[in-house]
Write a protein that holds these residues in place. Structure first.
Motif, short mmCIF file in Angstrom:
data_model
loop_
_atom_site.label_atom_id
_atom_site.label_comp_id
_atom_site.label_asym_id
_atom_site.label_seq_id
_atom_site.Cartn_x
_atom_site.Cartn_y
_atom_site.Cartn_z
N ASN A 13 -93.81 -28.88 -33.90
CA ASN A 13 -92.96 -27.77 -33.27
C ASN A 13 -91.46 -27.95 -33.89
O ASN A 13 -90.66 -27.33 -33.75
CB ASN A 13 -92.88 -28.16 -31.87
N SER A 14 -90.86 -28.73 -34.86
CA SER A 14 -89.82 -28.70 -35.62
C SER A 14 -89.85 -27.47 -36.48
O SER A 14 -90.91 -26.92 -36.83
CB SER A 14 -89.94 -29.96 -36.62
N THR A 15 -88.80 -27.29 -37.05
CA THR A 15 -88.51 -26.01 -37.89
C THR A 15 -88.75 -26.20 -39.32
O THR A 15 -88.95 -27.64 -39.85
CB THR A 15 -87.20 -25.37 -37.94
N LYS B 104 -86.40 -28.11 -41.30
CA LYS B 104 -86.33 -29.48 -41.05
C LYS B 104 -87.41 -30.23 -41.97
O LYS B 104 -86.89 -31.21 -42.60
CB LYS B 104 -86.89 -29.75 -39.58
N CYS C 266 -94.16 -23.62 -47.65
CA CYS C 266 -92.99 -23.19 -47.39
C CYS C 266 -92.62 -22.18 -48.19
O CYS C 266 -92.21 -21.07 -47.86
CB CYS C 266 -91.75 -24.12 -47.55
N ARG D 119 -88.46 -14.44 -40.70
CA ARG D 119 -87.54 -15.13 -39.69
C ARG D 119 -87.49 -16.50 -40.08
O ARG D 119 -87.50 -17.59 -39.48
CB ARG D 119 -88.48 -15.42 -38.28
N THR D 120 -86.49 -16.70 -41.26
CA THR D 120 -86.45 -17.95 -42.07
C THR D 120 -85.88 -19.22 -41.29
O THR D 120 -86.60 -20.21 -41.20
CB THR D 120 -85.65 -17.76 -43.13
N ASN D 121 -84.79 -19.02 -40.36
CA ASN D 121 -84.21 -20.11 -39.90
C ASN D 121 -85.02 -20.57 -38.56
O ASN D 121 -84.78 -21.66 -38.30
CB ASN D 121 -82.93 -19.74 -39.42
N GLU D 122 -86.00 -19.69 -37.96
CA GLU D 122 -86.56 -20.19 -36.45
C GLU D 122 -87.99 -20.31 -36.91
O GLU D 122 -88.68 -20.85 -35.72
CB GLU D 122 -86.33 -19.22 -35.70
N ILE D 123 -88.52 -20.41 -37.85
CA ILE D 123 -90.10 -20.76 -38.23
C ILE D 123 -90.61 -22.19 -37.77
O ILE D 123 -89.84 -22.81 -38.23
CB ILE D 123 -90.60 -20.18 -39.56
N LYS D 124 -91.44 -22.29 -36.78
CA LYS D 124 -91.82 -23.54 -36.69
C LYS D 124 -93.15 -23.91 -37.66
O LYS D 124 -93.73 -23.11 -38.07
CB LYS D 124 -92.40 -23.54 -35.05
#
Length: 150
Positions: free
Chosen positions: A21-23, A26, A57, A66-71
């Protein structure tokens, strides 16, 4: 053995797990911080759920826009497709698995627990080291030094 290759790598003290569930950001930060190319994903109970690689990636993130929020769980390779090795598998068998599956990393798993990670580079280093030792022993035998020469 695969576990020997993992020890030789110098990366055997790294925690190769990351919460699914991390992005993705991360995961990328962990890749950069440890100079590694993949992480094994786990759920909230610590169960192995898959693997995420640099290649995931690069090839999948832009498509989602949605680069910044993708899980991680949106782009990882799920457990059902995960190729692993046991610590006591031969280096040759691990290389065969990697070549057949076109992958560069093999999680070392025993009893569904991650023990480490081995890369194709680790396996090549181990193979070279084994060949050099064989050459040394054969050279010593040829020179009459016996197999116990240092």
């Amino acid at each position: 053995m695969a576990s020997d290759a993992a020890e030789l790598s110098g990366y055997n003290k790294i925690d190769f797990t990351i919460d699914e569930n991390s992005t993705v950001l991360k995961a990328v930060q962990r890749f950069v911080a440890h100079n590694i190319g993949c992480l094994v994903t786990v759920n909230s109970r610590g169960d192995l759920t898959g693997i995420i690689s640099e290649r995931d990636c690069i090839t999948k993130v832009e498509l989602l826009d949605r680069t910044n929020e993708i899980k991680i769980k949106e782009i990882y390779t799920p457990k059902e497709k995960l190729i692993t090795a046991k610590p006591d598998e031969s280096v040759e068998h691990c290389m065969e698995k990697m070549l057949a599956s076109d992958i560069r990393h093999l999680p070392l798993v025993k009893c569904n627990k991650l023990l480490g990670m081995v890369s194709i580079k680790d396996l090549v280093k181990t193979t070279v080291q084994e060949k050099e030792e064989t050459i040394r022993v054969l050279t010593n035998l040829t020179l009459g030094k016996g197999s116990y020469a240092i």
